[in-house]
Design a protein around this motif. Sequence first.
Motif, PDB file in Angstrom:
ATOM      1  N   ILE A  57       0.968  -1.067  -0.052  1.00 28.70           N
ATOM      2  CA  ILE A  57       0.049   0.107   0.081  1.00 28.70           C
ATOM      3  C   ILE A  57       0.927   1.151   0.111  1.00 28.70           C
ATOM      4  CG2 ILE A  57      -1.756   1.183   1.170  1.00 28.70           C
ATOM      5  CD1 ILE A  57      -2.583  -1.241   2.415  1.00 28.70           C
ATOM      6  N   LEU A  58       0.555   2.173  -0.859  1.00 28.45           N
ATOM      7  CA  LEU A  58       1.142   3.581  -0.804  1.00 28.45           C
ATOM      8  C   LEU A  58       0.382   4.418  -0.606  1.00 28.45           C
ATOM      9  CD1 LEU A  58       3.829   4.903  -3.396  1.00 28.45           C
ATOM     10  CD2 LEU A  58       1.745   6.109  -2.740  1.00 28.45           C
ATOM     11  N   GLY A 114       1.630  -0.558 -10.294  1.00 30.14           N
ATOM     12  CA  GLY A 114       0.753   0.054  -9.295  1.00 30.14           C
ATOM     13  C   GLY A 114      -0.593   0.598  -9.934  1.00 30.14           C
ATOM     14  N   GLU A 115      -1.498   0.750  -8.986  1.00 25.69           N
ATOM     15  CA  GLU A 115      -2.587   1.262  -9.319  1.00 25.69           C
ATOM     16  C   GLU A 115      -3.164   2.400  -8.304  1.00 25.69           C
ATOM     17  OE1 GLU A 115      -7.079   0.297 -11.616  1.00 25.69           O
ATOM     18  OE2 GLU A 115      -5.752  -1.259 -10.604  1.00 25.69           O
ATOM     19  N   ILE A 116      -3.569   3.595  -8.933  1.00 27.94           N
ATOM     20  CA  ILE A 116      -4.292   4.444  -7.997  1.00 27.94           C
ATOM     21  C   ILE A 116      -5.660   4.180  -7.504  1.00 27.94           C
ATOM     22  CG2 ILE A 116      -5.147   7.005  -7.640  1.00 27.94           C
ATOM     23  CD1 ILE A 116      -2.483   7.665  -8.499  1.00 27.94           C
ATOM     24  N   VAL A 153      -3.644  10.437  -1.654  1.00 27.73           N
ATOM     25  CA  VAL A 153      -3.711   9.280  -2.755  1.00 27.73           C
ATOM     26  C   VAL A 153      -3.476   8.056  -2.293  1.00 27.73           C
ATOM     27  CG1 VAL A 153      -2.692   8.520  -4.783  1.00 27.73           C
ATOM     28  CG2 VAL A 153      -2.865  10.856  -4.652  1.00 27.73           C
ATOM     29  N   LEU A 154      -4.251   7.120  -2.304  1.00 31.38           N
ATOM     30  CA  LEU A 154      -4.110   5.786  -2.377  1.00 31.38           C
ATOM     31  C   LEU A 154      -3.921   4.677  -3.314  1.00 31.38           C
ATOM     32  CD1 LEU A 154      -4.625   3.505  -0.046  1.00 31.38           C
ATOM     33  CD2 LEU A 154      -6.925   3.360  -0.507  1.00 31.38           C
ATOM     34  N   ALA A 155      -2.955   4.201  -3.171  1.00 26.49           N
ATOM     35  CA  ALA A 155      -2.443   3.107  -4.202  1.00 26.49           C
ATOM     36  C   ALA A 155      -2.026   1.790  -3.815  1.00 26.49           C
ATOM     37  CB  ALA A 155      -1.357   3.926  -5.221  1.00 26.49           C
ATOM     38  N   ILE A 156      -2.235   0.860  -4.386  1.00 29.82           N
ATOM     39  CA  ILE A 156      -1.773  -0.389  -4.562  1.00 29.82           C
ATOM     40  C   ILE A 156      -1.070  -1.184  -5.407  1.00 29.82           C
ATOM     41  CG2 ILE A 156      -4.118  -0.695  -2.926  1.00 29.82           C
ATOM     42  CD1 ILE A 156      -4.896  -2.788  -5.132  1.00 29.82           C
ATOM     43  N   PHE A 157      -0.096  -2.110  -4.943  1.00 32.69           N
ATOM     44  CA  PHE A 157       0.569  -2.922  -5.659  1.00 32.69           C
ATOM     45  C   PHE A 157       0.278  -4.423  -5.363  1.00 32.69           C
ATOM     46  CE2 PHE A 157       2.576   1.214  -5.341  1.00 32.69           C
ATOM     47  CZ  PHE A 157       3.181   1.300  -6.620  1.00 32.69           C
ATOM     48  N   PRO A 158      -0.458  -5.299  -5.831  1.00 28.36           N
ATOM     49  CA  PRO A 158      -0.834  -6.248  -5.473  1.00 28.36           C
ATOM     50  C   PRO A 158       0.285  -7.455  -5.540  1.00 28.36           C
ATOM     51  CG  PRO A 158      -2.780  -5.705  -6.872  1.00 28.36           C
ATOM     52  CD  PRO A 158      -1.546  -4.541  -7.044  1.00 28.36           C
ATOM     53  N   ALA A 189       8.495  -2.527  -6.172  1.00 30.44           N
ATOM     54  CA  ALA A 189       7.848  -1.503  -6.896  1.00 30.44           C
ATOM     55  C   ALA A 189       7.406  -0.441  -6.308  1.00 30.44           C
ATOM     56  CB  ALA A 189       6.834  -2.502  -7.694  1.00 30.44           C
ATOM     57  N   ALA A 190       6.638  -0.665  -5.133  1.00 28.88           N
ATOM     58  CA  ALA A 190       5.990   0.435  -4.326  1.00 28.88           C
ATOM     59  C   ALA A 190       7.246   1.563  -3.952  1.00 28.88           C
ATOM     60  CB  ALA A 190       5.263  -0.075  -3.221  1.00 28.88           C
TER      61      ALA A 190
END
Length: 348
Positions: free
Chosen positions: A167-168, A207-209, A217-222, A234-235
């Motif tokens: 989580i970013l 990643g995806e916002i 901003v909330l972004a994830i990198f599964p 990656a995050a």
Amino acid sequence: MPSIHPMYRGVAANFVRGGVTTIETAGHGIETERNFEKTPIFYLLNRGEKTGRWNLANGEGLHYAELGELALAGGTYHVINLCEFPKEVALRGLGFSLTSDAPGGFSDDQLAIVDELLPALGLAAYRVAVSKTATDILAVYTGARTSARILAGETRRGMGGSIDAAILLADLRNFTALTEVYQPGEIVEFLNEHFELIDRHVEENSGEILKFMGDSVLAIFPTNAEDPQKACKAALASAQNLLRANEALNRERTLNGGPDIGIDVVLHLGEVFYGNVGAHGRLDFTVIGRAVNEASRLEKLCGTLEQDLLLSESFAATCAVPCDYLGSFELRGVSKKADVFRLADAAS
């Protein structure tokens, strides 16, 4: 065809005998509008006409740049047919043009065939345009990965599932104070500049916002269960790159008398629910769960610890980069204290 995509106002498919098919897009802006006003399609629209014919071999229409280029390439005759779409959609219609290089151009029989085909062609184009518009716009508002799941049928409240993700969470520092100094239009421009660079560096690292929340901003990198470190790295790369890009943006803006707006970033790793939450008729496809709550609480420590990048214990351990331990802190609403880290100087 016209488009309602936020990045371009129109799209054209070009077919050339013996060549490859090319797709061209025209961006938004004054220059695009001025160029469009110099086209034969604009001429027809302005006159309320649906058909235009120009004998290029006799010099007709050569004051239009595109028809002049076609004539130089051997074109002898050019035809444009406009097909309107239903008025309840934003896409106004289709411009269909054909150029012949035969001596004498198109025959009457050939033009009659085109006229017969146009309604079916327009209907097919309308179907493609509406489908592509829905897909593109959904991706703009929800992200490519999320929109794919929605279009695949995950549209009911509660649909989704648990995933592990890095989580970013990024928050613009002291941004609320700027609203007391700058006009709303200026505030929106600042937000867009910073959100753009965050999105760029999140997207380039897969990643995806998921959400813009005010000035956050909330972004994830599964993560891949077999290699969660890949998502963490990656995050981390996204965080480091966006912070460097933000420094460059601030240097340029302050030279013109604008504000220096910092970004606080928290990186966390954990299990989240990824799916639909909300009311029956109004849903949000997002992530919720303890890990998201913890990331939000960790972000509040950036100011306290005077750090623009903090890592949770789970993230730091999985990412396996040199880190400095900053201490154990209580987080509001979280029962267990959180161990917090920053990148060691060498890693930074």
